[in-house]
Design an enzyme around this catalytic site. Structure first.
Site, PDB file in Angstrom:
ATOM      1  N   ASP A 158       0.832  -1.335  -0.054  1.00  0.00           N
ATOM      2  CA  ASP A 158      -0.048  -0.049  -0.058  1.00  0.00           C
ATOM      3  C   ASP A 158       1.121   1.269   0.126  1.00  0.00           C
ATOM      4  OD1 ASP A 158      -2.956   0.973   1.647  1.00  0.00           O
ATOM      5  OD2 ASP A 158      -1.899   1.872   0.045  1.00  0.00           O
ATOM      6  N   TRP A 159       0.400   2.238  -0.457  1.00  0.00           N
ATOM      7  CA  TRP A 159       1.152   3.671  -0.419  1.00  0.00           C
ATOM      8  C   TRP A 159       2.096   3.798   0.433  1.00  0.00           C
ATOM      9  CZ3 TRP A 159       0.628   7.073  -4.495  1.00  0.00           C
ATOM     10  CH2 TRP A 159       1.219   8.269  -4.385  1.00  0.00           C
TER      11      TRP A 159
END
Ligand code: GLC
Length: 751
Positions: free
Chosen positions: A284-285
């Site tokens: 995820d980011w």
């Protein structure tokens, strides 16, 4: 693409590999030969380039981006849309880089691209797998027409805490319903052929346990027992993998001390080894780099080592991999095999998507695809089926056309807010809001619209006088209250579940005019309605219903559609009850109707006593405000005659449970009939109820129909902490019910 000599060599390699002890986790790799042949040609830098996904918005200049693509230092981009823009970058990757490996372009297409469907929590409230699948097929078609071939959805984190803003993106509190929605969305996005240009790769996220954030505070620590991990949080992901989800995204949270992006136990061992997931895992980011902040990695180099070891194949946005993998290899801290496994999965994804043969998007395609009337029709249908009727005193709803309506509330005509969270490509000018929809259905002269407040957090009551005048000239009030969309979604945790601003005061004012009130709530989470419920005759929970929310609501208010939605999440009386969910354990002192010692009933100077010592709150008691699975109709349904095929059965023998459902009301309606089971005694305590199946039944007034559920081993067993699935003999209780707190009950003995 593959020259003859390479084919011979590659065949040998494949045979050799098959002879080794580490056979690819899944023999379904239909591009095994092509992938290996391409891998052989790649330099280390080109391999690492494939493992890097960037958002041009945070990558410096467009020229730097194009240069990096040209040099093979980027494998994927996110948040680039439009066939023109995507084709331009794709052309550089294909024509100007050394190996011509295409990019895969990702985007958060969470509940629609341009035609916006209800938020996922609303879609789950429809309990309609087929309609959800259709709506995600539409989302895929619209996104693909704009060059997007990978969405970061479905988000299938089981969520049991309404304080957590991302409950809006989830399918709610139940593992089975979340698994059904996961299947619907994966199949909707991916279709039956991922290489179809109208299909997009789905992404089961966030792996794993993100919804268990302590305190419902986003990104917070999760402490999850192996028993809960196996029986609550993993099952929806397992269903996604069974349905061949192409990718999985890790999560921001730590799980029992180990951050998800560095969690070898769940990513490499459970997901890839045990389940045989042969797709690709993306972080995820910046969640790889964030392992430094977690205190799990000392620096980017260690983050890269831990994530690659854990089985994360592609890094989104942060640069731990591209900056550190060469050094880590030199120092022997990771192996080339780990890098090759990651790159193979990335290449496999691109081959499955057909990007090597068909990398470009037809530019004019989107004109005929976006907002197609059929798409809007599905959005309207799904929005109507997602709304849940929570109260309808004296059958106030449906209203007769011609009823003079005072329409009030800050969400009655707010095109932006109605779309809900995670909207990048939905445009407010496309939104059909409640006000014009009621006018269209009921005539302009029968709808007086006075918002009363300009937005959900508004505290300015200057319009309240105007509201009174409108109500005094009307027969019924329709109040559309709730949350602005920005109050829900990522990083939008709330400590109090109350209506923001002066909305409760506005409703109080409306109720004081002695006209019946229909309360419509647009929100991304359950809100506490204990104060508001007594003020109104009807309540429709609309979630954030998307582009066609207005017409959908009008369809319900005037009875063109009969409500069928059911709650995918328990509604607490207030945040003080959280965590509260229906599939709870009995405890050694289960609370019951007679055990609630109400705080006001305790005598002053009461002496210490042990009466009523059961698991409940003095002020709130123990039950929810509305139970999971709850939802009314304009008709009524009676449940009777539950029967079980045999009072005693052997494990593996067929067990059939039937009941009679009768429409005892005056209009045709659809009921979502739920099957719950309780394993009374087991080697690990089991919940007091667990949803095991459900079915939709449409009945004419007076019509009865028998529902028939076959109980299989899968529905009677559970996972032990080590992931072993067991079915244990003993007494089982079974309900066929309209929600988690009601139903007709029977039992049987499993030998
Ligand atoms: C966000 C979210 C994730 C999303 C990603 C890309 O932070 O956690 O769900 O897909 O970044 O936007």
């Amino acid at each position: 693409m593959i020259l003859k000599k390479e084919l011979v060599l590659t065949c040998f390699l494949v045979l050799f590999a098959l002879g080794c002890n580490r056979i690819p986790p899944d023999s379904r790799n239909e591009y095994e030969i092509e992938v290996r042949a391409l891998l052989k040609k790649m330099t280390l830098e080109e391999k690492i380039g494939q493992m890097y996904q960037v958002d041009p918005g945070v990558y410096g200049s467009p020229e730097a981006l194009k240069e990096a693509i040209r040099e093979g230092r980027i494998g994927s981009v996110l948040n680039v849309t439009g066939a023109q823009a995507v084709n331009e970058l794709q052309r550089i990757a294909i024509k100007e880089s050394r190996l011509g490996i295409p990019l895969v372009v990702g985007r958060d297409v969470i509940h629609g691209f341009r035609t916006i469907m209800p938020i996922p929590l609303g879609m789950a409230a429809s309990w309609n797998e087929e309609l959800v699948r259709q709506s995600m097929t539409i989302a895929a078609k619209e996104a693909a027409s704009m060059g997007i071939r990978w969405t970061f959805a479905p988000m299938i984190d089981v969520s049991r805490d309404a304080r957590w803003g991302r409950i809006a993106e989830s399918a709610g509190e139940d593992p089975l319903l979340s698994s059904v929605i996961a299947r619907a969305m994966v199949n909707g996005f991916q279709g039956d052929d991922l290489s179809n240009p109208q299909s997009i790769a789905a992404c089961a996220k966030h792996f794993v346990g993100y919804g268990a954030a302590e305190g419902g505070r986003d990104y917070n620590t999760t402490v999850i027992s192996d028993l809960d991990m196996q029986n609550v949080y993993l099952p929806p992901f397992k269903e996604a993998v069974k349905n061949r989800v192409a990718t999985v995204m890790t999560a921001f949270n730590e799980i029992n001390g180990v951050p998800a992006s560095g969690n070898e136990k769940y990513v490499r061992h459970t997901l890839k080894d045990d389940w045989g997931f042969d797709g690709m895992v993306v972080s995820d980011w910046a969640s790889i780099a964030e392992m430094i902040a977690h205190g799990f990695a000392a620096d980017g180099k260690q983050s890269a080592q831990l994530s690659l070891k854990a089985g994360v194949d592609m890094e989104m946005s942060s640069t731990s991999y591209i900056q550190n993998i060469p050094k880590l290899l030199e120092e022997g801290k990771i192996t080339l095999e780990m890098v090759d496994d990651a790159v193979k999965r990335i290449l496999l994804l691109k081959m499955r998507l057909g990007l090597f043969e068909n990398p470009y998007t037809e530019v004019a395609l989107s004109d005929s695809v976006l907002l197609h009337p059929n798409h809007l029709e599905i959005s309207r249908k799904l929005a109507a089926e997602s709304m849940v009727l929570l109260k309808n005193e004296n059958d106030l709803l449906p209203l007769k056309k011609g009823t003079r309506i005072a329409l009030i509330g800050p969400l009655a005509n707010q095109p932006h807010e109605q779309l809900g969270t995670w909207i990048f490509d939905g445009k407010e000018q496309d939104t059909r809001t409640v006000y014009p929809a009621l006018v269209e259905a009921n005539g302009a002269s029968n709808v007086i619209f006075v918002p009363g407040l300009d937005y959900s957090r508004d505290k300015d009551t200057k319009q309240f006088e105007q509201v009174i005048r409108a109500i005094d000239k009307s027969d019924v009030v329709v109040a559309v209250l709730g949350e602005e969309s920005i109050l829900s979604g990522e990083a939008k945790s709330l400590a109090e579940l109350k209506l923001p601003g002066k909305q409760t005061e506005l409703l109080q004012l409306a109720a004081s005019r002695k006209k019946p009130v229909v309360l419509v709530i647009m929100a991304g989470r359950p809100l506490s309605l204990t104060k508001e419920e007594p003020m109104v005759q009807s309540i429709l929970y609309a979630w954030h219903p998307g582009t066609m929310g207005g017409p959908a609501l009008a369809d319900l208010i005037f009875g063109d559609v009969v409500p069928s939605g059911k709650l995918p999440v328990t509604f607490p009386k207030g945040e003080g009850q959280i965590p509260i969910y229906y599939a709870h354990k009995s405890t050694g002192r289960p609370a019951g109707a007679d055990s609630w010692t109400h705080i006001d009933s305790i005598p002053v100077k009461a002496v210490q006593h042990s009466l009523g010592n059961t698991s409940h709150y003095l002020d709130y008691g123990y039950g929810p405000f509305y139970p999971f699975g709850y939802g009314l109709s304009y008709t009524t349904f009676e449940y009777s005659d539950i029967k079980i095929s045999a009072p005693e059965v052997k494990i593996g023998e067929k067990v059939v449970v039937t009941a009679l459902i009768t429409n005892t009301g005056k209009v045709k309606g659809t009921e979502i009939v739920q099957l719950y089971v309780r394993d009374l005694v087991a080697s690990y305590t089991r919940p007091v109820r667990e949803l095991k199946a459900f079915t939709r039944l449409t009945l004419e007034p007076g019509q009865s129909s028998e529902v028939n559920f076959e109980l299989t081993k899968e529905q009677l067993g559970f996972y032990l902490p080590d992931g072993t699935f067991v079915v244990e003999p003993g007494e089982f209780h079974v309900w066929i019910a309209s929600d988690a707190a009601s139903g007709v009950e029977t039992k049987f003995l499993l030998k």
